[in-house]
Design a protein around this motif. Sequence first.
Motif, short mmCIF file in Angstrom:
data_model
loop_
_atom_site.label_atom_id
_atom_site.label_comp_id
_atom_site.label_asym_id
_atom_site.label_seq_id
_atom_site.Cartn_x
_atom_site.Cartn_y
_atom_site.Cartn_z
N LEU A 28 1.78 13.80 -8.26
CA LEU A 28 2.62 14.88 -7.74
C LEU A 28 3.57 14.39 -6.65
CD1 LEU A 28 -0.01 17.75 -7.68
CD2 LEU A 28 2.21 17.85 -8.83
N GLN A 29 3.04 13.54 -5.75
CA GLN A 29 3.89 13.00 -4.67
C GLN A 29 5.04 12.17 -5.22
OE1 GLN A 29 1.71 10.54 -1.85
NE2 GLN A 29 0.29 12.22 -1.46
N ILE A 30 4.73 11.35 -6.23
CA ILE A 30 5.78 10.49 -6.79
C ILE A 30 6.86 11.36 -7.44
CG2 ILE A 30 6.27 8.78 -8.60
CD1 ILE A 30 3.44 7.61 -8.00
N ASP A 31 6.43 12.36 -8.22
CA ASP A 31 7.41 13.21 -8.90
C ASP A 31 8.26 13.98 -7.88
OD1 ASP A 31 8.46 14.28 -11.45
OD2 ASP A 31 7.75 16.17 -10.62
N GLU A 32 7.64 14.42 -6.78
CA GLU A 32 8.42 15.10 -5.72
C GLU A 32 9.44 14.15 -5.11
OE1 GLU A 32 6.14 16.83 -2.47
OE2 GLU A 32 5.11 18.10 -3.93
N SER A 33 9.04 12.91 -4.90
CA SER A 33 9.98 11.93 -4.34
C SER A 33 11.12 11.68 -5.31
CB SER A 33 9.26 10.60 -4.03
OG SER A 33 8.28 10.82 -3.04
N ILE A 34 10.80 11.58 -6.60
CA ILE A 34 11.86 11.36 -7.60
C ILE A 34 12.83 12.54 -7.59
CG2 ILE A 34 12.30 11.20 -10.10
CD1 ILE A 34 9.73 9.45 -10.22
N ALA A 35 12.29 13.76 -7.46
CA ALA A 35 13.15 14.94 -7.38
C ALA A 35 14.10 14.80 -6.19
CB ALA A 35 12.31 16.20 -7.24
N ALA A 36 13.58 14.34 -5.05
CA ALA A 36 14.41 14.22 -3.85
C ALA A 36 15.46 13.12 -4.03
CB ALA A 36 13.53 13.93 -2.64
N TYR A 37 15.05 11.96 -4.49
CA TYR A 37 15.98 10.82 -4.58
C TYR A 37 17.05 11.04 -5.66
CZ TYR A 37 11.99 8.69 -2.12
OH TYR A 37 10.96 8.44 -1.26
N SER A 38 16.73 11.88 -6.66
CA SER A 38 17.70 12.09 -7.75
C SER A 38 18.38 13.45 -7.62
CB SER A 38 17.00 11.98 -9.11
OG SER A 38 16.09 13.05 -9.29
N GLN A 60 0.83 -1.21 0.00
CA GLN A 60 0.00 0.00 0.00
C GLN A 60 0.86 1.25 0.00
OE1 GLN A 60 -1.88 -1.16 3.63
NE2 GLN A 60 -3.81 -1.55 2.57
N THR A 61 0.19 2.37 -0.24
CA THR A 61 0.84 3.67 -0.05
C THR A 61 1.22 3.79 1.43
OG1 THR A 61 -0.38 4.67 -1.84
CG2 THR A 61 0.47 6.17 -0.18
N THR A 67 6.02 10.74 -14.75
CA THR A 67 4.93 10.22 -13.91
C THR A 67 3.64 10.79 -14.48
OG1 THR A 67 6.41 10.25 -12.02
CG2 THR A 67 4.07 10.04 -11.55
N ALA A 68 2.64 9.92 -14.69
CA ALA A 68 1.45 10.38 -15.40
C ALA A 68 0.20 9.70 -14.90
CB ALA A 68 1.61 10.10 -16.90
N THR A 70 7.31 4.06 -3.22
CA THR A 70 7.79 5.01 -4.24
C THR A 70 9.31 4.92 -4.38
OG1 THR A 70 6.02 6.45 -3.50
CG2 THR A 70 7.63 7.39 -5.02
N ALA A 71 10.01 4.90 -3.24
CA ALA A 71 11.48 4.75 -3.30
C ALA A 71 11.84 3.38 -3.82
CB ALA A 71 12.08 4.97 -1.91
N ALA A 72 11.03 2.36 -3.46
CA ALA A 72 11.33 0.99 -3.90
C ALA A 72 11.35 0.88 -5.42
CB ALA A 72 10.32 0.01 -3.30
N PHE A 73 10.43 1.60 -6.10
CA PHE A 73 10.47 1.48 -7.57
C PHE A 73 11.29 2.57 -8.23
CE2 PHE A 73 6.01 3.38 -7.15
CZ PHE A 73 6.25 4.61 -7.76
N SER A 74 11.38 3.77 -7.60
CA SER A 74 12.08 4.83 -8.34
C SER A 74 13.61 4.79 -8.17
CB SER A 74 11.51 6.20 -8.04
OG SER A 74 11.36 6.42 -6.68
#
Length: 237
Positions: A93-103, A53-54, A134-135, A59-63
């Motif tokens: 939006l949450q996923i894209d923000e996480s990707i911004a942080a992890y990258s 679940q969320t 992310t879409a 998100t980190a596991a897949f990104s």
Amino acid sequence: MPTFVVLEHFIELGIAQPIIDALSAQGYTTPTPIQAQAIPAALAHNDILGTAQTGTGKTAAFSIPIIQNLMSSTRDRRTIKALILTPTRELALQIDESIAAYSSNVKISHAVIFGGVSQNPQVDAIKRGVEIMTATPGRLLDLMQQGFISLKDIEYFVLDEADQMLDMGFVHDIKKIIAKLPQKRQSLFFSATMPENIVALSKTILKSDYKSITIRPEQATADKVEQSLYFVSKKDK
Ligand code: AMP
């Protein structure tokens, strides 16, 4: 008795230092169970069927594996190589923000597209070059039909919250999108529940030798993360 190795540190999962530094900056010290299981499997290019679940840290596991596999490849930075499909604008939006942080320590472009807002800034971002997109399904199909997005260079595909997608009536949109993905790709499929129709959908997406990972809700957070709940009035939020 089988022995279980508990991976307590991100470095043990095979994550590269620039990403580990970004995780430290986010205050992450210990991988959550889904991260400990999915990151090594995805870094090794396996397809994954994840029941989680969320809130589990998926998100980190897949990104993270996508970011790491992209950063270590020579690539055309202008084409979309990873597509993450998620049902709602908030999740996107949450996923894209996480990707911004992890990258944050890596040179990778990412963007988010969803409906209900003007498409122009999204189209401008695509024209500048996006590697991880992310879409939500409706706006993605719309921009594909207008010729702004091609999925022909996709190497990594994530279907997030599959059960919610079907509940929201996105099944036909998802099928249309899958039909445009290259056959040669890595797919990561996540759902909070796995009823028969979701398993059937996953079979149309994943390679037959996928790895299955199940995180029970009570296992959702890392043991070392302390959680507390505070009630506050709206103005003090
Ligand atoms: P997710 O399930 O990906 O939406 O993540 C849920 C929340 O947990 C988000 O606020 C993340 O920033 C946070 N999170 C994810 N992984 C970790 C971790 N290993 N340590 C601490 N927090 C995390």
